[in-house]
Structures are given as C-alpha cells and as structure tokens.
Scaffold this active site. Structure first.
Site: not given
Ligand SMILES: NC(=O)c1ccc[n+]([C@@H]2O[C@H](COP(=O)([O-])OP(=O)(O)OC[C@H]3O[C@@H](n4cnc5c(N)ncnc54)[C@H](O)[C@@H]3O)[C@@H](O)[C@H]2O)c1
Ligand SMILES: O=C[C@H](O)CS(=O)(=O)O
Length: 485
Positions: A157, A255, A289, A464
């Site tokens: 994505n 993640e 997400c 991150e």
C-alpha cells in the site's frame, strides 16, 4: 523461453550491485489495478536468490559498518537528491502498480524521501554514555552498534515509504539490508534500488529480491547472518514471522494491521470532523493501516454530522489515479474488492443501511468501489471487527464518554485512533484512556517522519520514525574497565 518474458518488460532483481534474474525460467506479472493491464514482470526468485542477497549484505557489512556516520550520511543524501530529481517518474510508476492517485503518490515520495534525509542526520547522533561505577577503580562505557544484516519485508500500500522507513535508519546505523517488496508493487522498490546504485551506495549494502514470499522469508529467518527481520504487513503474516523468528531468537520489528476508531463527541467542531473523516477514511482508497475503520458519533449530533460528511463525499471523484482530479483510485485487486462488497452485504443483512454511495464507475475495467456511508451499524458486524481496507464508512452512535472509550478499545488492534472534541479536559481523559500507539486529536493525518509510528496489542512491535526508529537497528553494549589507580 518463458511466454511472459517474450511479452513483457522484465524488471530484474538487484543483488550485490548487479541486476539479476532475467535468465530465470519463471516470472510474475505486475498488473495495473486501474485497468487490469500487465505493466511488466519480475523474476520469481526464491531460496537461492535470498541466500545470494544475504551473502552480499554480509560481505558489505564489514566495510559499511566501519564507515563514519558522516560518510554514510553523505551517500544517503546523494540517494535523497536523486529520488527528488526522479520524483515524478517514481510517483507515476507507483500509481501504475498500486493505483493511488498521482497526487497521493507524489505525497508518498516526499514522505518516503523524508525518512532518508531525517536518518542521514540521525545517524550522526547515535550517542553512547558513561555510567558512574560503584567501585573506584572501574569505568563503564556504553556504546551502540549496528545489529548487522537486516531483512525488510514490505507491503503493497506504500511501495516507497514502507521501504525507506526501514532502510534509511538501518543504513544510517551501519547495517546492510536485504529487501522483499510486495509482489503486487515491486517496481517502485527496484527503481529506488537503481537510484541507490547511482548514488554510489556500495554493492551489497542494499539488495532487492522478488519472488516467492514465504520461501524468501523462510530463508532469511533461518540464516544466522540475518540478525533482524523488520516486517510491515498483515497481523496474520506478522505472527507467522514472529513465531518462526523464535527458532533462533532473531530480532523482529512488526508494523501490522489496524482497526482505527474515529470518535466524534457532542462538543466537536462537526465540519472539521467531517473533513477529517474524509482524509482519514479515504486516503489510498481506504487502504492504509491507520485509516479510520469504525466511526462512533455521539447520538445528539449523529444526524447533523452525517449530512456534513455526506456533503464532503459528494465532492470525491473515483477513477484512474493517472487522470486529473481523481481522489479515489482502484482497490489493489479483485480479492480486496470482493471483501469490501462482502462487508457491505454483511452490514445491510444485519440491519445496517447504505445512506450514501458514490457513483460506481462500472464502465472502467479496474477494481473500483465508490465511497460509501453505512448507518445503523453495531459492533458485532464484520466491518467493525475486521480491517476494512476499502472506502466504506460504518457509522455507529453512542451515549456517553465511558461507553465510547470501552467500545473503541474493544479490539485486538491498537494502531491508530482519532478523537474530535473542543473540550481540553475531555481531550486528555479520552486520549489517555485509548489503547493505541497513534492518536489524532482533531487531526486526521498524524503521520510524519519524526514520530514513533507503531501500535499496541496485535498491531505490532517496535516503532518506526524519529529517534525511536533508529534504535531498532542498534545493539547496546557496555564495557566495564578495571584500572590500576
Ligand atoms: N502498521 C503499519 O505501519 C502498516 C503499514 C502498511 C500496511 N500495514 C498492513 O499491511 C497489510 C496490507 O499489506 P499486505 O497485503 O501487503 O500484507 P501481507 O501481510 O499480505 O504482505 C506483506 C508482505 O509480506 C510478504 N509475505 C506474505 N506472506 C509471507 C510469508 N509467509 N513470509 C514472508 N513474507 C510474506 C508479502 O509478499 C508482502 O511483501 C494490512 O493489514 C495493513 O494494515 C501496516
Ligand atoms: O499504511 C500504513 C502507513 O504506515 C500509513 S502512513 O503513510 O504512514 O500514514
């Protein structure tokens, strides 16, 4: 010779500074989700190529980790400049293989490149410390060292940003990398590798392997030279990798998936919340997400808010992301489209209502679904429990602050949450009670290169971005020194 190779342009893998794989017998097509047309093909690599990449990264680590932070920063900034100079080409390639509107792809390129410039500097600030010893003849030094060869596995994505959000801090810390991009969107990753090569990042420091995901992942999990797996993708695959990493206690950063609640309190600025909800819900056609997944509106303002939200949706245009003025591109593939349709069917069969659905571009070939608002939604419906990853907005109402906090927290996910209220004390009460790693308070777009991006619960492990992000690629060592005083 492979029929695919005869018909389509092959985009080879990048291993040890060379472009390899065209001699392969097997290739995987890359398809434009807006048209269903094949735009190229990649070699279907596996265990052999995965090992070759680790061989190269392990060799390169010996010299790359010994460079100064300044030297690594200089090379990262050369890469940054080349990416900026080629931004338009990269964005077009991204839209062709992923489908997002060109304006979003250009935005992602700036976001992705921002991680490179941020970590080019952050690598110079990997500080150690001295600790006062408890005995007079001792001195204690603490230093941070690069973990070694890092394996990065990334989703479709955000074909550029999910790579640089890992590779930039890893390289800045002195690590070397082997990367497996998503099979649906490998071309952006390969172009980034081409520019890294052009920037003079030494061979073996950055390698891109395409092909059989589970085979490549398994090879890297089993290889003792790979000291860290950093994965971005579904919670399901993340759990598999974490389980298998236990075999040799390999470090993992994860993640993973999300199920973001979007809470509109009765004292919210409703117009601001309506605009924010469009931003959070429909970015990348709802395929991020941290996209809003569940919408909770106080019952007192639900009707007024839904009217305002609907007005905002009527402005959105669905179509091919390469065309002017498009806000919502296609979903990534047919499975994604079928899942969205299933979620709408499940909601309406159980009492939900479609209060708005934009014009479905049925004349177009791609996997399109127009933005849709559902009302009368209850928490037991699939659209409230599963990650939607599509442009549907399920609205449910609530009566009290306590109720909505409990319902918002009732999920295995804990990535992002959004709250709209104009009351300061309520802002603190709610944001501190929500079990999420990322909270947008009157802000629908919380992502940035300087923030610690990551989730609670089954949304992941580690962070991150920002100074937190480089710690994921460092080991901590202390040296206890005995002196003759
Ligand atoms: N938390 C975040 O920062 C973040 C960011 C982007 C996407 N995501 C999540 O990613 C998901 C969508 O991405 P996706 O469909 O690419 O996810 P996915 O888990 O299907 O695939 C992610 C990557 O893993 C690879 N893969 C799949 N199975 C594997 C295996 N057994 N071993 C090794 N690699 C394997 C895929 O080829 C791909 O490169 C969503 O759940 C989304 O929420 C999370
Ligand atoms: O899909 C997940 C991405 O991390 C979203 S963002 O671009 O970082 O907001």
């Amino acid at each position: 010779m492979s029929q695919i190779k005869e018909k389509y342009e092959i985009y080879p893998m990048y291993i040890d500074g060379s472009w390899v794989g065209e001699e392969q017998g097997s290739f995987t097509k890359v398809t434009n989700p807006a048209t269903g047309m094949v735009i190229g093909a990649i070699p279907t690599g596996g265990t052999t190529e995965a090992k070759q990449a680790v061989d190269a990264a392990h060799r390169a680590f010996k010299t790359w980790s010994k460079k100064t932070a300044e030297e690594r920063s200089h090379l990262l900034m050369k890469w940054h400049r080349l990416i900026d100079e080629n931004k338009e080409e990269l964005a077009k390639l991204m839209t062709l293989e992923q489908g997002k509107p060109l304006k979003e792809a250009l935005g992602e390129m700036d976001y992705a490149n921002g991680f490179i410039s941020w970590y080019a500097e952050e690598g110079k600030r990997i500080y150690g410390e001295t600790i006062p010893a408890s005995q007079p003849n001792k001195r204690i030094l603490v230093r941070k060292e690069p973990v070694g060869v890092v394996a990065a596995i990334t989703p479709w994505n955000f074909p550029a940003a999910m790579i640089t959000r890992k590779v930039a801090p890893a390289l800045a810390a002195g690590c070397t990398t082997v990367i497996k991009p998503a099979t649906q969107t490998p071309l952006t990753a390969l172009k980034l590798a081409e520019l890294a090569h052009e920037a003079g990042i030494p061979k073996g420091v950055l390698n891109v392997v395409t092909g059989k995901s589970s085979e490549i992942g398994e090879a890297w999990l089993k290889d003792p030279r790979v000291t860290k797996i950093t994965f971005t993708g579904s919670t399901e695959v993340g759990k598999t990798l974490m389980r298998n990493a236990a075999e040799n206690v390999k470090k993992v950063s994860l993640e993973l998936g999300g199920n973001a609640p979007f809470i509109v309190m009765d004292d919210a600025n409703l117009q601001k919340a309506a605009v924010g909800l469009v931003q959070s819900k429909f970015r990348n056609a709802g395929q991020t997400c941290i996209c809003t997944n569940r919408i909770y509106v106080h019952e007192k303002v639900a009707e007024e808010f839904t009217v305002l939200f609907k007005k905002e949706l009527e402005k959105l245009k669905v179509g091919n992301g390469l065309d002017e003025g498009i806000d919502i591109g296609p979903l990534i593939d047919r499975d994604a489209l079928e899942k969205v349709k299933m979620l709408v069917d499940d909601a309406t069969k159980n009492g939900g209502k479609v209060v708005f659905s934009g014009e479905q571009p049925t004349e177009l070939e791609g996997f399109y679904y127009a933005p849709t608002i559902l009302s009368g939604i209850t928490d037991d419906m699939a659209c409230m429990k599963e990650e939607i990853f599509g442009p549907i907005a399920p609205i449910s109402t609530f009566k009290t602050e306590e109720e909505v906090i409990e319902r918002a927290n009732n999920s295995v996910y804990g990535l992002a949450a959004y709250v709209y209220t104009e009351n300061l004390s309520r802002s603190f009460r709610i944001t501190e009670a929500l079990e999420y790693g990322i909270i947008g308070l009157n802000d629908a777009l919380p992502s940035a290169v300087q923030v610690p991006f990551g989730g609670y619960k089954e949304s992941g492990l580690g962070r991150e971005g920002g100074h937190f992000g480089i710690e994921e690629f460092l080991e901590v060592k202390y040296i206890s020194i005995g002196l003759e005083l």
